[in-house]
Scaffold this motif. Structure first.
Motif, PDB file in Angstrom:
ATOM      1  N   TYR A  60       0.669  -1.062  -0.141  1.00 27.54           N
ATOM      2  CA  TYR A  60       0.039   0.037  -0.131  1.00 27.54           C
ATOM      3  C   TYR A  60       0.904   1.240  -0.083  1.00 27.54           C
ATOM      4  N   ARG A  61       0.472   2.237  -0.789  1.00 22.10           N
ATOM      5  CA  ARG A  61       1.012   3.566  -0.802  1.00 22.10           C
ATOM      6  C   ARG A  61       0.263   4.489   0.142  1.00 22.10           C
ATOM      7  N   VAL A  62       0.855   5.001   1.186  1.00 17.37           N
ATOM      8  CA  VAL A  62      -0.073   5.713   2.411  1.00 17.37           C
ATOM      9  C   VAL A  62       0.505   6.974   2.140  1.00 17.37           C
ATOM     10  N   THR A  63      -0.324   8.182   1.780  1.00 17.74           N
ATOM     11  CA  THR A  63       0.297   9.418   1.699  1.00 17.74           C
ATOM     12  C   THR A  63      -0.010  10.059   3.193  1.00 17.74           C
ATOM     13  N   VAL A  64       0.911  10.455   3.603  1.00 14.35           N
ATOM     14  CA  VAL A  64       1.138  11.378   5.079  1.00 14.35           C
ATOM     15  C   VAL A  64       1.542  12.866   4.888  1.00 14.35           C
ATOM     16  N   GLY A  65       1.144  13.405   5.842  1.00 11.04           N
ATOM     17  CA  GLY A  65       1.570  14.872   5.915  1.00 11.04           C
ATOM     18  C   GLY A  65       0.785  15.774   6.504  1.00 11.04           C
ATOM     19  N   VAL A  66       0.713  17.069   6.581  1.00  9.34           N
ATOM     20  CA  VAL A  66       0.028  18.009   7.035  1.00  9.34           C
ATOM     21  C   VAL A  66      -0.911  18.609   5.950  1.00  9.34           C
ATOM     22  N   GLU A  67      -2.334  18.442   6.133  1.00  5.25           N
ATOM     23  CA  GLU A  67      -3.186  18.837   5.248  1.00  5.25           C
ATOM     24  C   GLU A  67      -3.114  20.276   4.628  1.00  5.25           C
ATOM     25  N   GLY A  68      -3.059  20.287   3.436  1.00  8.28           N
ATOM     26  CA  GLY A  68      -2.846  21.716   3.116  1.00  8.28           C
ATOM     27  C   GLY A  68      -1.412  22.194   2.873  1.00  8.28           C
ATOM     28  N   LEU A 119      -3.353  11.067   4.988  1.00  6.95           N
ATOM     29  CA  LEU A 119      -4.231  11.446   4.211  1.00  6.95           C
ATOM     30  C   LEU A 119      -4.765  10.479   3.023  1.00  6.95           C
ATOM     31  N   SER A 120      -4.310   9.755   2.751  1.00 11.20           N
ATOM     32  CA  SER A 120      -4.767   8.490   1.990  1.00 11.20           C
ATOM     33  C   SER A 120      -4.108   7.127   1.869  1.00 11.20           C
ATOM     34  N   ILE A 121      -4.792   6.169   1.704  1.00  9.45           N
ATOM     35  CA  ILE A 121      -4.153   5.023   1.402  1.00  9.45           C
ATOM     36  C   ILE A 121      -4.839   4.341   0.026  1.00  9.45           C
ATOM     37  N   GLU A 122      -3.789   3.753  -0.495  1.00  6.43           N
ATOM     38  CA  GLU A 122      -4.127   3.314  -1.976  1.00  6.43           C
ATOM     39  C   GLU A 122      -3.197   1.982  -2.049  1.00  6.43           C
ATOM     40  N   GLU A 123      -4.020   0.798  -2.520  1.00  7.38           N
ATOM     41  CA  GLU A 123      -3.282  -0.467  -2.681  1.00  7.38           C
ATOM     42  C   GLU A 123      -2.447  -0.214  -4.202  1.00  7.38           C
ATOM     43  N   THR A 124      -1.196  -0.683  -4.096  1.00 10.21           N
ATOM     44  CA  THR A 124      -0.442  -0.657  -5.486  1.00 10.21           C
ATOM     45  C   THR A 124      -0.747  -2.065  -6.102  1.00 10.21           C
ATOM     46  N   ASP A 125      -0.291  -1.786  -7.514  1.00 11.71           N
ATOM     47  CA  ASP A 125      -0.368  -2.987  -8.420  1.00 11.71           C
ATOM     48  C   ASP A 125       0.734  -3.883  -8.490  1.00 11.71           C
ATOM     49  N   ASP A 126       1.874  -3.181  -8.003  1.00 15.68           N
ATOM     50  CA  ASP A 126       3.259  -4.166  -8.199  1.00 15.68           C
ATOM     51  C   ASP A 126       3.644  -4.653  -6.768  1.00 15.68           C
ATOM     52  N   PRO A 127       3.655  -6.006  -6.499  1.00 14.83           N
ATOM     53  CA  PRO A 127       3.813  -6.539  -5.370  1.00 14.83           C
ATOM     54  C   PRO A 127       5.291  -6.698  -4.960  1.00 14.83           C
ATOM     55  N   TYR A 128       5.976  -6.157  -6.067  1.00 11.83           N
ATOM     56  CA  TYR A 128       7.600  -6.451  -5.798  1.00 11.83           C
ATOM     57  C   TYR A 128       8.229  -4.850  -5.521  1.00 11.83           C
ATOM     58  N   GLN A 129       7.410  -3.945  -5.261  1.00 10.12           N
ATOM     59  CA  GLN A 129       7.981  -2.721  -4.778  1.00 10.12           C
ATOM     60  C   GLN A 129       8.715  -2.802  -3.445  1.00 10.12           C
ATOM     61  N   GLU A 130       9.554  -1.770  -3.416  1.00  9.79           N
ATOM     62  CA  GLU A 130      10.556  -1.801  -1.987  1.00  9.79           C
ATOM     63  C   GLU A 130       9.372  -1.279  -1.157  1.00  9.79           C
ATOM     64  N   VAL A 131       9.700  -1.478   0.082  1.00  8.40           N
ATOM     65  CA  VAL A 131       8.692  -1.021   1.199  1.00  8.40           C
ATOM     66  C   VAL A 131       9.475  -0.326   2.170  1.00  8.40           C
ATOM     67  N   ASP A 132       8.875   0.683   2.775  1.00  7.07           N
ATOM     68  CA  ASP A 132       9.496   1.659   3.987  1.00  7.07           C
ATOM     69  C   ASP A 132       9.581   1.123   5.321  1.00  7.07           C
ATOM     70  N   GLY A 133       8.761   0.229   5.547  1.00  8.02           N
ATOM     71  CA  GLY A 133       8.406  -0.249   6.886  1.00  8.02           C
ATOM     72  C   GLY A 133       7.829  -1.722   7.016  1.00  8.02           C
ATOM     73  N   PRO A 134       8.012  -2.395   8.116  1.00  7.28           N
ATOM     74  CA  PRO A 134       7.368  -3.725   8.124  1.00  7.28           C
ATOM     75  C   PRO A 134       5.517  -3.710   8.289  1.00  7.28           C
ATOM     76  N   PRO A 135       5.064  -4.886   8.059  1.00 10.32           N
ATOM     77  CA  PRO A 135       3.642  -4.814   8.339  1.00 10.32           C
ATOM     78  C   PRO A 135       3.499  -4.524   9.810  1.00 10.32           C
ATOM     79  N   ALA A 136       2.060  -3.986  10.022  1.00 16.84           N
ATOM     80  CA  ALA A 136       1.811  -3.850  11.186  1.00 16.84           C
ATOM     81  C   ALA A 136       1.550  -5.284  12.058  1.00 16.84           C
ATOM     82  N   GLY A 137       1.723  -5.011  13.355  1.00 14.57           N
ATOM     83  CA  GLY A 137       1.525  -6.319  14.324  1.00 14.57           C
ATOM     84  C   GLY A 137       0.146  -6.825  14.325  1.00 14.57           C
TER      85      GLY A 137
END
Length: 70
Positions: free
Chosen positions: A4-12, A43-61
């Motif tokens: 998943y691509r998770v967009t984070v930040g400060v709104e605006g 801000l948003s969560i979107e599933e990606t199409d490519d399961p072989y992408q690098e990730v920035d962190g581990p899955p949630a426990g």
């Protein structure tokens, strides 16, 4: 496991995208929380199409432990 691509930040304000593996979009949000800086929110969560992408962190426990299931 999906990526998943998770967009984070400060709104605006500034935003950034973190990629995390997860079974569900809700768990993807949980996995992104440790990667967020103070004051950021999801801000948003979107599933990606490519399961072989690098990730920035581990899955949630898991939120339940097998010994606690009755």
């Amino acid at each position: 496991m999906r990526i998943y691509r998770v967009t984070v930040g400060v709104e605006g304000g500034a935003t950034r995208v973190v990629k995390v593996p997860s079974k569900t979009d809700v768990q993807a949000g949980d996995a992104a929380v440790p990667l967020m800086s103070e004051g950021e929110s999801i801000l948003s969560i979107e599933e990606t199409d490519d399961p072989y992408q690098e990730v920035d962190g581990p899955p949630a426990g898991t939120q339940t432990h097998p010994d606690q299931i009755v």
